[in-house]
Scaffold this motif. Structure first.
Motif, PDB file in Angstrom:
ATOM      1  N   ASP A   1       7.494  22.731  16.053  1.00 38.70           N
ATOM      2  CA  ASP A   1       7.416  22.501  17.503  1.00 38.70           C
ATOM      3  C   ASP A   1       8.672  22.995  18.216  1.00 38.70           C
ATOM      4  O   ASP A   1       8.605  23.577  19.310  1.00 38.70           O
ATOM      5  CB  ASP A   1       7.216  20.999  17.780  1.00 38.70           C
ATOM      6  N   THR A   2       9.825  22.782  17.576  1.00 36.70           N
ATOM      7  CA  THR A   2      11.077  23.231  18.188  1.00 36.70           C
ATOM      8  C   THR A   2      11.134  24.753  18.298  1.00 36.70           C
ATOM      9  O   THR A   2      11.528  25.319  19.328  1.00 36.70           O
ATOM     10  CB  THR A   2      12.268  22.727  17.362  1.00 36.70           C
ATOM     11  N   GLU A   3      10.683  25.438  17.223  1.00 34.27           N
ATOM     12  CA  GLU A   3      10.672  26.905  17.265  1.00 34.27           C
ATOM     13  C   GLU A   3       9.709  27.418  18.334  1.00 34.27           C
ATOM     14  O   GLU A   3      10.007  28.385  19.065  1.00 34.27           O
ATOM     15  CB  GLU A   3      10.280  27.452  15.891  1.00 34.27           C
ATOM     16  N   ALA A   4       8.554  26.766  18.448  1.00 38.94           N
ATOM     17  CA  ALA A   4       7.588  27.199  19.463  1.00 38.94           C
ATOM     18  C   ALA A   4       8.137  26.991  20.872  1.00 38.94           C
ATOM     19  O   ALA A   4       7.977  27.846  21.759  1.00 38.94           O
ATOM     20  CB  ALA A   4       6.281  26.425  19.281  1.00 38.94           C
ATOM     21  N   LEU A   5       8.822  25.854  21.069  1.00 35.49           N
ATOM     22  CA  LEU A   5       9.413  25.593  22.388  1.00 35.49           C
ATOM     23  C   LEU A   5      10.500  26.595  22.726  1.00 35.49           C
ATOM     24  O   LEU A   5      10.602  27.082  23.859  1.00 35.49           O
ATOM     25  CB  LEU A   5       9.967  24.163  22.427  1.00 35.49           C
ATOM     26  N   LEU A   6      11.335  26.917  21.739  1.00 35.47           N
ATOM     27  CA  LEU A   6      12.405  27.893  21.979  1.00 35.47           C
ATOM     28  C   LEU A   6      11.829  29.277  22.301  1.00 35.47           C
ATOM     29  O   LEU A   6      12.329  29.994  23.176  1.00 35.47           O
ATOM     30  CB  LEU A   6      13.319  27.971  20.761  1.00 35.47           C
ATOM     31  N   ALA A   7      10.758  29.658  21.559  1.00 37.55           N
ATOM     32  CA  ALA A   7      10.147  30.955  21.839  1.00 37.55           C
ATOM     33  C   ALA A   7       9.536  30.990  23.241  1.00 37.55           C
ATOM     34  O   ALA A   7       9.656  31.986  23.978  1.00 37.55           O
ATOM     35  CB  ALA A   7       9.073  31.241  20.782  1.00 37.55           C
ATOM     36  N   GLU A   8       8.880  29.884  23.620  1.00 40.54           N
ATOM     37  CA  GLU A   8       8.297  29.826  24.969  1.00 40.54           C
ATOM     38  C   GLU A   8       9.375  29.888  26.040  1.00 40.54           C
ATOM     39  O   GLU A   8       9.223  30.557  27.081  1.00 40.54           O
ATOM     40  CB  GLU A   8       7.497  28.521  25.099  1.00 40.54           C
TER      41      GLU A   8
ATOM     42  N   ASP B   1       6.771  19.572  10.933  1.00 39.05           N
ATOM     43  CA  ASP B   1       6.080  19.664  12.232  1.00 39.05           C
ATOM     44  C   ASP B   1       7.084  19.720  13.388  1.00 39.05           C
ATOM     45  O   ASP B   1       6.912  20.477  14.352  1.00 39.05           O
ATOM     46  CB  ASP B   1       5.150  18.457  12.405  1.00 39.05           C
ATOM     47  N   GLU B   2       8.146  18.911  13.296  1.00 35.62           N
ATOM     48  CA  GLU B   2       9.154  18.921  14.352  1.00 35.62           C
ATOM     49  C   GLU B   2       9.863  20.265  14.432  1.00 35.62           C
ATOM     50  O   GLU B   2      10.132  20.782  15.532  1.00 35.62           O
ATOM     51  CB  GLU B   2      10.172  17.805  14.105  1.00 35.62           C
ATOM     52  N   GLU B   3      10.156  20.872  13.263  1.00 39.53           N
ATOM     53  CA  GLU B   3      10.811  22.179  13.273  1.00 39.53           C
ATOM     54  C   GLU B   3       9.900  23.245  13.883  1.00 39.53           C
ATOM     55  O   GLU B   3      10.346  24.101  14.671  1.00 39.53           O
ATOM     56  CB  GLU B   3      11.199  22.577  11.846  1.00 39.53           C
TER      57      GLU B   3
ATOM     58  N   ASP C   1       0.816  -1.218   0.000  1.00 39.15           N
ATOM     59  CA  ASP C   1       0.000   0.000   0.000  1.00 39.15           C
ATOM     60  C   ASP C   1       0.848   1.264   0.000  1.00 39.15           C
ATOM     61  O   ASP C   1       0.387   2.317  -0.412  1.00 39.15           O
ATOM     62  CB  ASP C   1      -0.937  -0.003   1.208  1.00 39.15           C
ATOM     63  N   ASP C   2       2.104   1.158   0.510  1.00 33.28           N
ATOM     64  CA  ASP C   2       2.957   2.348   0.597  1.00 33.28           C
ATOM     65  C   ASP C   2       3.661   2.570  -0.718  1.00 33.28           C
ATOM     66  O   ASP C   2       4.075   1.626  -1.407  1.00 33.28           O
ATOM     67  CB  ASP C   2       3.979   2.186   1.713  1.00 33.28           C
ATOM     68  N   SER C   3       3.857   3.804  -1.085  1.00 31.37           N
ATOM     69  CA  SER C   3       4.594   4.164  -2.295  1.00 31.37           C
ATOM     70  C   SER C   3       5.726   5.084  -1.908  1.00 31.37           C
ATOM     71  O   SER C   3       5.742   5.667  -0.828  1.00 31.37           O
ATOM     72  CB  SER C   3       3.669   4.848  -3.320  1.00 31.37           C
ATOM     73  N   ASP C   4       6.694   5.240  -2.789  1.00 33.12           N
ATOM     74  CA  ASP C   4       7.870   6.066  -2.502  1.00 33.12           C
ATOM     75  C   ASP C   4       7.478   7.522  -2.303  1.00 33.12           C
ATOM     76  O   ASP C   4       8.008   8.222  -1.447  1.00 33.12           O
ATOM     77  CB  ASP C   4       8.880   5.952  -3.643  1.00 33.12           C
ATOM     78  N   VAL C   5       6.512   7.991  -3.096  1.00 37.99           N
ATOM     79  CA  VAL C   5       6.127   9.395  -3.012  1.00 37.99           C
ATOM     80  C   VAL C   5       5.454   9.673  -1.686  1.00 37.99           C
ATOM     81  O   VAL C   5       5.708  10.677  -1.018  1.00 37.99           O
ATOM     82  CB  VAL C   5       5.211   9.768  -4.190  1.00 37.99           C
ATOM     83  N   ASP C   6       4.580   8.751  -1.267  1.00 44.62           N
ATOM     84  CA  ASP C   6       3.874   8.963  -0.010  1.00 44.62           C
ATOM     85  C   ASP C   6       4.836   8.949   1.163  1.00 44.62           C
ATOM     86  O   ASP C   6       4.707   9.740   2.093  1.00 44.62           O
ATOM     87  CB  ASP C   6       2.808   7.871   0.169  1.00 44.62           C
ATOM     88  N   VAL C   7       5.801   8.065   1.135  1.00 40.88           N
ATOM     89  CA  VAL C   7       6.766   7.991   2.233  1.00 40.88           C
ATOM     90  C   VAL C   7       7.559   9.273   2.331  1.00 40.88           C
ATOM     91  O   VAL C   7       7.766   9.842   3.406  1.00 40.88           O
ATOM     92  CB  VAL C   7       7.679   6.779   2.032  1.00 40.88           C
ATOM     93  N   LYS C   8       8.000   9.783   1.197  1.00 40.26           N
ATOM     94  CA  LYS C   8       8.794  11.012   1.221  1.00 40.26           C
ATOM     95  C   LYS C   8       7.964  12.179   1.718  1.00 40.26           C
ATOM     96  O   LYS C   8       8.436  13.024   2.483  1.00 40.26           O
ATOM     97  CB  LYS C   8       9.335  11.298  -0.175  1.00 40.26           C
ATOM     98  N   SER C   9       6.710  12.268   1.251  1.00 40.29           N
ATOM     99  CA  SER C   9       5.868  13.382   1.686  1.00 40.29           C
ATOM    100  C   SER C   9       5.590  13.308   3.182  1.00 40.29           C
ATOM    101  O   SER C   9       5.606  14.312   3.885  1.00 40.29           O
ATOM    102  CB  SER C   9       4.557  13.375   0.900  1.00 40.29           C
ATOM    103  N   ASP C  10       5.362  12.099   3.691  1.00 36.18           N
ATOM    104  CA  ASP C  10       5.114  11.957   5.128  1.00 36.18           C
ATOM    105  C   ASP C  10       6.346  12.357   5.934  1.00 36.18           C
ATOM    106  O   ASP C  10       6.245  13.034   6.963  1.00 36.18           O
ATOM    107  CB  ASP C  10       4.728  10.511   5.450  1.00 36.18           C
ATOM    108  N   GLU C  11       7.520  11.935   5.433  1.00 31.83           N
ATOM    109  CA  GLU C  11       8.741  12.296   6.154  1.00 31.83           C
ATOM    110  C   GLU C  11       8.960  13.799   6.170  1.00 31.83           C
ATOM    111  O   GLU C  11       9.343  14.387   7.178  1.00 31.83           O
ATOM    112  CB  GLU C  11       9.937  11.590   5.513  1.00 31.83           C
ATOM    113  N   SER C  12       8.694  14.462   5.011  1.00 27.37           N
ATOM    114  CA  SER C  12       8.876  15.916   4.962  1.00 27.37           C
ATOM    115  C   SER C  12       7.889  16.623   5.876  1.00 27.37           C
ATOM    116  O   SER C  12       8.214  17.600   6.554  1.00 27.37           O
ATOM    117  CB  SER C  12       8.727  16.414   3.523  1.00 27.37           C
ATOM    118  N   ASP C  13       6.633  16.137   5.936  1.00 29.23           N
ATOM    119  CA  ASP C  13       5.647  16.748   6.830  1.00 29.23           C
ATOM    120  C   ASP C  13       6.053  16.601   8.295  1.00 29.23           C
ATOM    121  O   ASP C  13       5.910  17.518   9.096  1.00 29.23           O
ATOM    122  CB  ASP C  13       4.276  16.103   6.595  1.00 29.23           C
TER     123      ASP C  13
END
Length: 226
Positions: free
Chosen positions: A129-136, A125-127, A109-121
């Protein structure tokens, strides 16, 4: 504690023998503390490597036997280590060959494009969250610093007020409570016999280098030898 009162074999004497010129003769007396207390050495007992036991032992054979046992135990230890390491290497090689021959199947069911897009998302999201934590974290640090400065200023103001109150309280001109500044009387203020010699004139003392014509001698004669 001094030793002046203790008896000695040669006490000090005055007269012609004073000054260390006295000649001592041979004496047959001696102190009990001068007697030798330990005249023999402590010998070894059986089982404590006496001279006879050491002579009967063959030290060379004992040393060789000890070396032989040491080297044999070391060889056994090295042999055990070698077998364990070789066993681990064989297991690792076997697992690598199995992975090469039978590759692990991926999910259909998984495809290369979907995996890459999920990883980029996920990375975005992690970046975020990190910026929000640093600002807080930066905001919390600023709040703590401002709170600390506010407390320090408040403490300085309170200390200044306390000092001013103490100064006002210590100045009798600014303090209206005059009863607190009344000078207390001395303990000998109301005694009966006080200042009895205030009106008497004090005779000036003079020094005369003659005991007969001195003031003390004249006063003594006038008092007792009239």
């Amino acid at each position: 504690m001094t030793t002046a009162a203790r008896p000695t074999w040669a006490p000090a004497k005055g007269g012609n023998e004073q000054g260390g010129t006295r000649i001592f003769g041979p004496s047959q007396k001696f102190s009990s503390r001068d007697i030798a207390s330990h005249t023999t050495l402590k010998p070894r007992k059986e089982g404590q490597d006496t001279q006879d036991e050491v002579q009967k032992r063959n030290l060379r054979d004992e040393l060789e036997d000890r070396e032989r046992r040491h080297f044999s135990s070391r060889d056994d230890r090295d042999r055990r280590k070698g077998t364990s390491s070789s066993h681990l290497l064989l297991e690792g090689a076997k697992r690598d060959t199995e992975d090469r021959i039978f590759p692990r199947p991926d999910d259909a069911d998984d495809s290369d494009v979907d995996v890459k897009s999920d990883e980029s998302d996920d990375d975005d999201d992690e970046e975020d969250d990190t910026e929000a934590l640093l600002a807080e974290l930066e905001r919390m640090r600023k709040e703590k610093a401002e709170e600390k400065l506010r407390k320090e200023r408040q403490q300085q103001e309170e200390e200044l007020k306390v000092k001013e109150a103490e100064l006002v309280r210590g100045n009798p001109l600014l303090n209206n409570n005059t009863s607190a500044h009344i000078v207390k009387k001395r303990w000998d203020e109301d005694v009966v016999f006080k200042n009895q010699t205030r009106g008497e004139t004090k005779a000036t003392k003079r020094f005369i280098n003659d005991t007969i014509r001195s003031d003390f001698h004249r006063k003594f004669l006038h008092k007792y030898m009239k």
